[in-house]
Design a protein around this motif. Structure first.
Motif, mmCIF file in Angstrom:
data_model
loop_
_atom_site.group_PDB
_atom_site.id
_atom_site.type_symbol
_atom_site.label_atom_id
_atom_site.label_comp_id
_atom_site.label_asym_id
_atom_site.label_seq_id
_atom_site.Cartn_x
_atom_site.Cartn_y
_atom_site.Cartn_z
ATOM 1 N N ALA A 1 18.373 -39.986 95.573
ATOM 2 C CA ALA A 1 18.820 -39.589 94.176
ATOM 3 C C ALA A 1 20.238 -39.387 94.087
ATOM 4 C CB ALA A 1 18.094 -37.933 93.368
ATOM 5 N N ALA A 2 20.713 -39.022 95.670
ATOM 6 C CA ALA A 2 22.191 -39.281 95.772
ATOM 7 C C ALA A 2 22.596 -40.051 95.067
ATOM 8 C CB ALA A 2 22.439 -38.152 97.113
ATOM 9 N N ALA A 3 22.467 -40.902 95.391
ATOM 10 C CA ALA A 3 22.907 -42.285 95.780
ATOM 11 C C ALA A 3 23.236 -42.656 94.356
ATOM 12 C CB ALA A 3 22.448 -43.483 96.826
ATOM 13 N N LEU B 1 21.148 -42.054 85.594
ATOM 14 C CA LEU B 1 20.623 -40.378 85.910
ATOM 15 C C LEU B 1 19.759 -40.595 85.961
ATOM 16 C CD1 LEU B 1 24.262 -38.473 84.034
ATOM 17 C CD2 LEU B 1 23.051 -38.693 86.790
ATOM 18 N N ASP B 2 18.772 -41.295 84.364
ATOM 19 C CA ASP B 2 17.869 -41.287 84.494
ATOM 20 C C ASP B 2 16.638 -41.019 85.513
ATOM 21 O OD1 ASP B 2 18.119 -40.408 81.826
ATOM 22 O OD2 ASP B 2 17.955 -42.170 80.989
ATOM 23 N N VAL B 3 17.052 -42.337 86.060
ATOM 24 C CA VAL B 3 15.772 -42.616 87.367
ATOM 25 C C VAL B 3 16.737 -41.559 88.340
ATOM 26 C CG1 VAL B 3 15.894 -44.334 89.411
ATOM 27 C CG2 VAL B 3 16.938 -45.414 87.139
ATOM 28 N N ALA B 4 17.804 -41.260 88.547
ATOM 29 C CA ALA B 4 17.781 -39.976 89.262
ATOM 30 C C ALA B 4 16.944 -38.313 89.365
ATOM 31 C CB ALA B 4 19.829 -39.310 89.850
ATOM 32 N N LEU B 5 17.097 -38.203 88.176
ATOM 33 C CA LEU B 5 16.284 -37.186 87.496
ATOM 34 C C LEU B 5 14.865 -37.373 87.550
ATOM 35 C CD1 LEU B 5 19.306 -36.064 85.321
ATOM 36 C CD2 LEU B 5 18.589 -34.452 87.544
ATOM 37 N N SER B 6 14.038 -38.999 87.857
ATOM 38 C CA SER B 6 12.520 -38.517 88.311
ATOM 39 C C SER B 6 12.355 -38.739 89.268
ATOM 40 C CB SER B 6 12.498 -40.336 86.834
ATOM 41 O OG SER B 6 13.553 -40.363 85.972
ATOM 42 N N PRO B 7 10.716 -37.985 88.864
ATOM 43 C CA PRO B 7 10.182 -38.655 90.347
ATOM 44 C C PRO B 7 10.231 -40.432 90.286
ATOM 45 C CG PRO B 7 8.389 -38.064 88.113
ATOM 46 C CD PRO B 7 9.989 -37.857 87.624
ATOM 47 N N PRO B 8 10.263 -40.385 91.658
ATOM 48 C CA PRO B 8 10.321 -39.036 93.079
ATOM 49 C C PRO B 8 11.826 -38.853 93.321
ATOM 50 C CG PRO B 8 9.801 -41.261 93.490
ATOM 51 C CD PRO B 8 9.480 -41.705 92.524
ATOM 52 N N ALA B 9 12.259 -39.421 93.394
ATOM 53 C CA ALA B 9 13.925 -39.238 93.401
ATOM 54 C C ALA B 9 14.197 -38.032 93.176
ATOM 55 C CB ALA B 9 14.630 -40.526 93.323
ATOM 56 N N GLU C 1 22.058 -29.271 92.362
ATOM 57 C CA GLU C 1 22.746 -30.321 92.415
ATOM 58 C C GLU C 1 21.755 -31.399 90.926
ATOM 59 O OE1 GLU C 1 23.423 -32.406 97.117
ATOM 60 O OE2 GLU C 1 21.097 -32.057 95.803
ATOM 61 N N ARG C 2 20.439 -30.955 90.852
ATOM 62 C CA ARG C 2 19.700 -31.358 90.205
ATOM 63 C C ARG C 2 20.848 -30.868 88.161
ATOM 64 N NH1 ARG C 2 14.477 -30.051 87.574
ATOM 65 N NH2 ARG C 2 14.049 -28.335 89.331
ATOM 66 N N GLY C 3 20.711 -29.377 88.768
ATOM 67 C CA GLY C 3 21.391 -28.184 87.620
ATOM 68 C C GLY C 3 22.919 -29.297 87.413
ATOM 69 N N ASP C 4 23.480 -29.678 88.241
ATOM 70 C CA ASP C 4 24.853 -30.576 87.703
ATOM 71 C C ASP C 4 24.631 -31.598 87.573
ATOM 72 O OD1 ASP C 4 26.473 -28.420 88.458
ATOM 73 O OD2 ASP C 4 26.722 -28.925 90.581
ATOM 74 N N ALA C 5 23.375 -32.867 87.979
ATOM 75 C CA ALA C 5 23.422 -33.789 87.017
ATOM 76 C C ALA C 5 22.773 -34.089 85.840
ATOM 77 C CB ALA C 5 22.254 -34.725 88.359
ATOM 78 N N LEU C 6 21.545 -32.956 85.011
ATOM 79 C CA LEU C 6 21.336 -33.060 84.307
ATOM 80 C C LEU C 6 22.807 -32.802 83.334
ATOM 81 C CD1 LEU C 6 18.308 -30.344 84.803
ATOM 82 C CD2 LEU C 6 18.477 -32.541 83.705
ATOM 83 N N PHE C 7 23.694 -31.851 83.705
ATOM 84 C CA PHE C 7 25.086 -31.575 82.621
ATOM 85 C C PHE C 7 25.839 -32.714 83.024
ATOM 86 C CE2 PHE C 7 29.495 -31.465 83.996
ATOM 87 C CZ PHE C 7 29.578 -30.832 82.488
ATOM 88 N N LYS C 8 26.088 -33.463 83.732
ATOM 89 C CA LYS C 8 26.535 -35.313 83.946
ATOM 90 C C LYS C 8 25.866 -35.733 82.455
ATOM 91 C CE LYS C 8 29.609 -38.061 83.763
ATOM 92 N NZ LYS C 8 31.075 -37.531 83.902
ATOM 93 N N ARG C 9 24.376 -35.644 82.509
ATOM 94 C CA ARG C 9 23.365 -36.562 81.504
ATOM 95 C C ARG C 9 23.770 -36.160 80.165
ATOM 96 N NH1 ARG C 9 16.896 -37.561 82.527
ATOM 97 N NH2 ARG C 9 16.723 -35.938 81.689
ATOM 98 N N ALA C 10 24.089 -34.659 79.896
ATOM 99 C CA ALA C 10 23.585 -34.275 78.810
ATOM 100 C C ALA C 10 25.202 -35.116 78.189
ATOM 101 C CB ALA C 10 23.787 -33.091 78.852
ATOM 102 N N GLU C 11 26.174 -35.064 79.097
ATOM 103 C CA GLU C 11 27.458 -35.313 78.414
ATOM 104 C C GLU C 11 28.198 -36.534 78.163
ATOM 105 O OE1 GLU C 11 31.690 -33.687 80.919
ATOM 106 O OE2 GLU C 11 30.503 -35.429 81.535
#
Length: 221
Positions: free
Chosen positions: A88-90, A111-119, A127-137
């Motif tokens: 997910a980090a990549a 970001l959709d891929v990063a926040l989907s299983p299994p990534a 880190e997931r919280g920060d990624a969710l914030f960025k996706r919302a933005e």
């Protein structure tokens, strides 16, 4: 006599086969693990190089240099993902680099891929919280329709639970509440953003705006 001999031969072959299996399977497994370990190490190297390039791109004041460094960061992220597509980090690194280039829709897909299983299982809650914030933005930037605001709102509510110290997430949450005319919720979100980061001018402006709207609504009632 022949039958006894045949049975002994079959038993010998079976024993030999089991011996080979017992000694060969662990070797194959060990070889596989070694190859996997090497791939992981190489993937992390590409990720680190990409992260360094992204940091340089963000700090660059030259637009062309910024875009070029971001492109190189994407190349490193792609190389890391080729070796470990579930990292997910990549995917997040690629999304941030694409966003820096102005490719918001592509960044959103990463970001959709990063926040989907299994990534998503490969990153921490923060880190997931920060990624969710960025996706919302990005969701709000790409499309301002109500559906996108609702989706962004859902991401932000989860984001502030996972990382309650993110002032920008609370500020964006307040903006989403404003769009939905949820004045009290917007006011509370801005107040939380200011509590975390008192110097946030965006949060203070939002608080003044939401407080004014909230008081105006009360006056009408």
């Amino acid at each position: 006599m022949v039958t006894d001999t045949l049975i002994q031969v079959l038993f010998l072959l079976l024993s030999l086969g089991m011996f080979l299996v017992i000694h060969n399977v662990p070797r194959k497994a060990l070889t596989k693990l070694r190859l996997r370990g090497r791939e992981n190490v190489q993937a992390k190297r590409h990720f680190v190089q990409g992260a360094q390039l992204l940091a340089r791109a963000r700090s660059s004041r030259n637009k062309n240099t910024c875009v070029s460094l971001a492109k190189d960061a994407i190349d490193q992220a792609d190389k890391a993902l080729l070796l470990d597509p579930r990292d997910a980090a990549a995917h997040i690194l690629k999304a941030l680099s694409l966003d820096l280039q102005g490719h918001k829709s592509s960044a959103l897909r990463s970001l959709d891929v990063a926040l989907s299983p299994p990534a998503v299982k490969t990153i921490s809650d923060r880190e997931r919280g920060d990624a969710l914030f960025k996706r919302a933005e990005l969701q709000i930037a790409v499309n301002r329709r109500r559906r996108r605001v609702d989706s962004a709102l859902s991401d932000l509510l989860e984001s502030v639970k996972l990382n309650p110290g993110n002032s920008k997430a609370f500020c964006l949450l307040g903006q989403c509440y404003e769009k939905k005319e949820m004045r009290l919720e917007a006011k509370q979100a801005y107040e939380e953003a200011i509590r975390i980061q008192p110097s946030s001018s965006a949060a203070r402006e939002g608080l003044d705006r939401s407080a004014s709207n909230y008081n105006g609504a009360d006056t009408k009632q």
